[in-house]
Write a protein that holds these residues in place. Sequence first.
Motif: not given
Length: 130
Positions: A23-26, A41-45, A49-54, A77-83
């Motif tokens: 799950d790459c949500r916050s 849970n591994v957040p993408w951002n 500051d909602w920055e991409v997780n390095p 949440r809706s498919g954008n971050r996972s892409s």
Amino acid sequence: MQTLSPNDARTLLEGEPDALFIDCRSEMEYLFVGHPRGAHNVPWNDGPDWEVNPHFVQAVKKLAGQASARPVVLICRSGNRSSAAARALEGAGFATIYCVLHGFEGDLDAQRHRNTVNGWRHDGLPWEQY
């Protein structure tokens, strides 16, 4: 990267016990909105500051262990971050990546609400909140 409906993702996860479900949500979304049962849970951002997780790719590699051929199923949440996260994993050598269409909460309805049209939770798939 391939896409799967929430129900097809669940079928894949049940049929492939080595598959890694991310799950790459916050962290706040994961904890307070809820998350699919069994998802890491591994957040993408994340963060203020909602920055991409390095450290995203490295964290997934750690969870996957030595098996970069291990299937990875991503949900947001809706498919954008996972892409976006899937493209980063592909660039790091992961070979089999799936994104869950419509994510955990699904698309917005006419009143701009989620969880009423589609998505993991809408489809009645197992989830938890804590």
